[in-house]
Design an enzyme around this catalytic site. Structure first.
Site, PDB file in Angstrom:
ATOM      1  N   ASP A 206      11.214   0.778  -2.685  1.00 21.05           N
ATOM      2  CA  ASP A 206      10.424   1.584  -1.761  1.00 21.05           C
ATOM      3  C   ASP A 206      11.307   2.054  -0.608  1.00 21.05           C
ATOM      4  O   ASP A 206      11.479   1.340   0.387  1.00 21.05           O
ATOM      5  CB  ASP A 206       9.191   0.832  -1.234  1.00 21.05           C
ATOM      6  N   HIS A 328      10.855  -5.073  -7.679  1.00 19.34           N
ATOM      7  CA  HIS A 328      10.037  -4.648  -6.537  1.00 19.34           C
ATOM      8  C   HIS A 328       8.785  -5.507  -6.374  1.00 19.34           C
ATOM      9  O   HIS A 328       8.510  -6.051  -5.303  1.00 19.34           O
ATOM     10  CB  HIS A 328       9.673  -3.171  -6.651  1.00 19.34           C
ATOM     11  N   HIS A 338      -1.835  -6.988  -3.498  1.00 18.28           N
ATOM     12  CA  HIS A 338      -0.921  -7.027  -4.651  1.00 18.28           C
ATOM     13  C   HIS A 338      -0.935  -8.378  -5.351  1.00 18.28           C
ATOM     14  O   HIS A 338      -0.019  -8.701  -6.101  1.00 18.28           O
ATOM     15  CB  HIS A 338       0.516  -6.694  -4.243  1.00 18.28           C
ATOM     16  N   HIS A 365       7.521  -5.070  -1.950  1.00 18.34           N
ATOM     17  CA  HIS A 365       6.169  -4.590  -2.257  1.00 18.34           C
ATOM     18  C   HIS A 365       5.105  -5.112  -1.297  1.00 18.34           C
ATOM     19  O   HIS A 365       4.323  -4.331  -0.754  1.00 18.34           O
ATOM     20  CB  HIS A 365       5.823  -4.966  -3.703  1.00 18.34           C
ATOM     21  N   VAL A 366       5.028  -6.419  -1.120  1.00 18.79           N
ATOM     22  CA  VAL A 366       4.074  -6.986  -0.171  1.00 18.79           C
ATOM     23  C   VAL A 366       4.726  -6.901   1.209  1.00 18.79           C
ATOM     24  O   VAL A 366       5.839  -7.393   1.398  1.00 18.79           O
ATOM     25  CB  VAL A 366       3.763  -8.455  -0.534  1.00 18.79           C
ATOM     26  N   HIS A 367       4.024  -6.275   2.162  1.00 21.13           N
ATOM     27  CA  HIS A 367       4.648  -6.014   3.456  1.00 21.13           C
ATOM     28  C   HIS A 367       4.538  -7.221   4.371  1.00 21.13           C
ATOM     29  O   HIS A 367       3.783  -7.235   5.354  1.00 21.13           O
ATOM     30  CB  HIS A 367       4.042  -4.758   4.087  1.00 21.13           C
TER      31      HIS A 367
END
Ligand SMILES: *[C@@H]1O[C@H](CO)[C@@H](O)[C@H](O)[C@H]1NC(C)=O
Ligand SMILES: *[C@@H]1O[C@H](CO)[C@@H](O)[C@H](O)[C@H]1NC(C)=O
Ligand SMILES: *[C@@H]1O[C@H](CO)[C@@H](O)[C@H](O)[C@H]1NC(C)=O
Ligand SMILES: *[C@@H]1O[C@H](CO)[C@@H](O)[C@H](O)[C@H]1NC(C)=O
Ligand SMILES: *[C@@H]1O[C@H](CO)[C@@H](O)[C@H](O)[C@H]1NC(C)=O
Ligand SMILES: [Fe+2]
Length: 476
Positions: A206, A328, A338, A365-367
Site C-alpha cells: 500500500d 500485505h 481485516h 494492511h491493518v493500520h
C-alpha cells in the site's frame, strides 16, 4: 529547630519511598508475565489523517528542464550486487542512462543503459518512467549515481550490502501502508532519524493510496514518488504489493490489475524460476527474504504456490540464517478490521512456515501495530476439532506494521479478549527496525509516532529458528 529538620528529612524520605513503590507497581504491571498479552494503554491524540496538499514542500519537483524526479532504488539481483534505479521525467523521454562510480574510484565512471515506458490510466497519462539495472557492483561499497543530463542532472548515492554470509549484521527498516498524509511524513522522518540506522526498507505494501481519490487520481502516484525520494533514492526499499496497489477499476475501463504499481516499481524477479513482479525473493547480508502477494492466487497448483514450494527448499540457513517472509494482509491479526481476511493464504502456507522454521513474518494492511508469540494453528482438519492456536517454537513471530499513516486513519477496534497468541498490540502510527546481530540474535523494535517524536514502544529479541531455536517469548 533540629527536631523540625529531622521531621522534614523523615517526611521527604517517606515521600521518595512512596514514589519508588508507585514506580515499582507500574513497572511490574507493564512487564509481560509468561504468555501475557498486552494491549497498550497509550492513547494517541487522534488527529485528522489528511493528505498533504499538492503544494507541500515534500512534493516539490526538482528545478530544471526535464529534471529526473521520483528517483528510487531497489535491489536488482538475487544477492545484492545489483540495483534497479528508477526515475520519471515529465518534459520528454530524455536519457535512459545512469552514470555511476564507486566513491573510491571517481575517475572510473561507468554507464548503464535502461529503458523508458509510460502508461495511461483512465484519463491520466504518466510521465516518462525510466528503469535501469546496474549489475556487478562491489559489495560493502558506497556508489554515487547520476540520472538526467546537462544542468538538470541529479546525483545520489547508495551503499551496497556486505557479501552474503552467516554472521553478517544488517539492519532493515519496516514501513507499511504509508500513504502521503502529515502522519506519513512523521513516520518517514522518524525512520530517517532513528539512531539505529536502517540500511534498507522492507515495505509491506500500500504505497500512494491514489485509488482513494476520485477516478483513482494517478497524480498521487507521482506525488508519493517525490515524497519518499529523500529516503528511497539512497537506500533500497523492498516492495510488496498491497490492496491499494491493485488499481483494478472496470468502471473506469481499467481491467489490468497492478498496472501503476508494476510499471513504476520493478523488482528482481526471475521468470524462469517462476517468480513474478508480485512474488519473488532476494538474499541480502544474512537474510533470505521471501515476498508474497496477498492478492494473487495462492492455492495449490497456482504459480505462486508452485514457486513458494520450490523457493523454501532452496533456502540454505547455513548461508542465510534469517528467513523473513513479507506479505500485505496479515495471517494473524486481532483487530476487528481485516480479521481473518488472509485465512485463504494461511490455510495453504502456514504449515510450510512452521516446517521451514521461518523466523519472522511481516505484514501491513491493518493500520496499527501488533506482535505475536511463536505459535501455530496447523493441527486442524475438518474432523479433529484441533482449532486452538498453540505455542510452537518452530513457528514464526508475526508482526503487523501497517501503521505508516495513510489517509484512512488508524484501526482502533480490537477483538476482546486479546487472544493469548498476541503479545502486544497498539493502534498508533510508527515504524519498525529489524536489527540482525549475528546468526543467532536479532532485535526487533517498534517506534510509535509519539506527539512530535518517535518513541520505542515495543521490542523483543528474536532467536534464530535454525541456529538457536530457544524460547524467545519474554526477551523484551
Ligand atoms: C479526468 O476526469 C475527471 C472527471 O471527469 C476530471 O475532473 C479531470 O480533470 C480529468 N483529468 C484530466 C487530466 O483530463
Ligand atoms: C540549462 O541549460 C539550458 C540548455 O543547455 C540553458 O538554456 C539554460 O539556460 C540552462 N539553465 C541554467 C539554470 O543554467
Ligand atoms: C515533512 O517532514 C520534513 C522533515 O521533518 C519537514 O521538513 C517538512 O516540512 C514536512 N512537510 C510537511 C508538509 O509536513
Ligand atoms: C492459549 O491458551 C490455551 C488454553 O489455555 C492453550 O491451549 C494454548 O496453547 C494457548 N496458546 C498459546 C499461543 O499460548
Ligand atoms: C550474537 O549477538 C548477541 C547479541 O548481541 C550476543 O549476545 C551474542 O554473544 C552474539 N553471538 C556471537 C557468537 O557472537
Ligand atoms: Fe491494505
Amino acid at each position: 529547630m533540629v527536631l523540625f529538620l529531622e521531621a522534614k528529612r523523615v517526611l521527604s524520605w517517606l515521600a521518595s519511598l512512596i514514589w519508588l513503590l508507585v514506580l515499582l507497581i507500574t513497572a511490574t504491571s507493564i512487564l509481560p508475565c509468561n504468555g501475557g498479552s498486552i494491549t497498550s494503554s497509550y492513547v494517541r491524540k487522534l488527529e485528522e489523517s489528511e493528505d498533504m496538499p499538492y503544494d507541500s514542500d515534500v512534493f516539490r519537483s526538482p528545478p530544471g528542464y526535464n529534471a529526473p524526479q521520483q528517483v528510487h532504488i531497489t535491489q536488482g539481483d538475487s544477492e545484492g550486487r545489483g540495483v534497479i534505479v528508477s526515475w520519471v521525467t515529465v518534459d520528454e523521454a530524455g536519457s535512459n542512462k545512469v552514470v555511476y562510480w564507486n566513491e573510491k574510484s571517481k575517475k572510473n565512471k561507468k554507464e548503464a543503459e535502461g529503458y523508458v515506458t509510460t502508461y495511461k490510466y483512465y484519463n491520466y497519462t504518466s510521465g516518462y518512467i525510466h528503469h535501469c539495472t546496474i549489475k556487478g557492483l562491489e559489495f560493502s561499497s558506497k556508489y554515487y549515481y547520476m540520472v538526467g543530463t546537462g544542468n538538470s542532472s541529479r546525483t545520489f548515492w547508495f551503499k551496497t550490502p556486505p557479501p552474503i554470509g552467516v554472521d553478517v549484521p544488517y539492519t532493515f527498516g519496516l514501513i507499511g501502508d504509508l500513504g502521503q498524509t502529515f502522519d506519513s511524513n512523521n513516520t518517514l522522518t522518524h525512520y530517517e532519524q532513528n539512531p539505529t540506522k536502517g540500511q534498507a526498507v522492507l515495505y509491506v505494501g500500500d504505497l500512494s493510496y491514489a485509488d482513494e481519490h476520485p477516478f483513482s487520481d494517478n497524480r498521487k502516484w507521482d506525488s508519493w514518488g517525490r515524497f519518499v525520494e529523500r529516503s528511497v533514492a539512497y537506500q533500497p526499499w523492498i516492495w510488496t504489493a498491497g490492496n491499494h496497489d491493485i488499481d483494478y477499476a472496470p468502471d473506469l475501463g481499467e481491467t489490468v490489475s497492478f498496472k501503476p504499481f508494476t510499471t513504476r516499481y520493478p523488482v528482481p524477479y526471475n521468470n524462469a524460476e517462476g517468480s513474478s513482479q508480485l512474488w519473488y525473493s532476494i538474499k541480502r547480508a544474512s537474510a533470505h527474504i521471501i515476498v508474497l502477494s496477498s492478492y494473487s492466487a495462492c492455492a495449490k497448483y497456482t504459480p505462486q504456490y508452485m514457486w513458494l514450494q520450490k523457493e523454501l527448499e532452496k533456502v540454505d540457513r547455513k548461508v542465510t540464517p534469517w528467513l523473513i517472509v513479507m506479505m500485505h494482509s496479515p495471517l494473524y491479526n486481532s483487530y476487528n478490521y481485516h480479521y481473518m481476511e488472509a485465512d485463504t493464504m494461511r490455510v495453504v502456507y502456514e504449515s510450510w512456515f512452521v516446517q521451514h522454521k521461518v523466523d519472522i513474518v511481516f505484514a501491513g494492511h491493518v493500520h496499527a501495530y501488533e506482535r505475536s508469540y511463536r505459535f501455530s494453528n496447523v493441527g486442524y482438519n475438518l474432523i479433529n476439532r484441533n482449532c486452538t492456536p498453540v505455542k510452537d517454537l518452530s513457528a514464526p513471530v508475526y508482526i503487523t506494521i501497517g501503521d505508516g499513516g495513510n489517509l484512512e486513519g488508524l484501526t482502533t477496534q480490537l477483538t476482546e479478549p486479546q487472544p493469548n497468541y498476541s503479545a502486544f498490540r497498539e493502534p498508533s502510527y510508527g515504524h519498525g527496525i529489524f536489527d540482525i546481530k549475528n546468526r543467532t540474535h536479532a532485535y526487533f523494535s517498534w517506534h510509535r509516532n509519539h506527539e512530535g517524536y518517535a518513541m520505542k514502544a515495543d521490542s523483543t529479541w528474536l532467536f534464530n529458528r535454525y541456529w538457536y531455536p530457544a524460547d524467545d517469548s519474554n526477551t523484551s
